[in-house]
Design an enzyme around this catalytic site. Sequence first.
Site: not given
Length: 268
Positions: A126, A156, A160
């Site tokens: 996003m 990451h 995750k």
Amino acid sequence: MNRTRIGIVGAGGRMGRMLIEATLKDERMTLAALFDQPGSPCIGKTAGELTGLDSGIVVGDDVAAGIKHIDCLIDFTRPQATLAHLELCRRAGVAIVIGTTGFEAEGKAAIAAAAKEIPVVFAPNMAVGVNLVFKLLDTAARILNQGYDIEIVEAHHRLKVDAPSGTALRMGEVVAGALGRDLAQCAVYGREGVTGERDPSTIGFATVRGGDIVGDHTVMFCGLGERVEVTHKASSRMPYALGSLRAAHFLAGRRNGLFDMQDVLGLR
């Protein structure tokens, strides 16, 4: 100005708390409902207790009941949970912003089907900056379409659960599309042992998991005597939260449709 009433699932998580903070600071939005999974220690706590900001909205575990009081649900949970929330949104006629990654083809098909009835923004990332990078990668791949090997490296945090990241996969899709390739046919996910020379038609992926890395992505176009790298690094989850609210604002007033952040940002 009519404010968009926002509901957030996974409110007690790191992304959830960031979304709460961003929503409370956005004059276009009203924080209307918070949800977490049954048994979460956050159930019964207020947004103020979770973030230190002034809000008495209480975290609950009944999405079906609370969804009646919102205009848009923002979901950064897990695929199975997201699909259940998607169905609740479809029944209630509520818009949804999906930042969850790791969907199989069946899950993606369910999202597309629901979007025929409600408005949906579904994107692997996003953040506005990442979506600019998608656009830059399309241009780079079209120019560097001969003589360059393409590798995608992502990193990451240790918690995750899916790999490669949804963002890395989307980067691969963008590059493959610009080159007229099918990522499903040309992707290489990790190498080990005697692999032989690199097939120039492939797109390689490498994954790093460790510590509290929020999200680093680099696409390398490796030629003879030069290397072009396009990189995005996130030091906070706030860009994802701000992009999600931008997506929620984009959906306001729409009746249905499946969109991603390229639509939200006008980058088509």
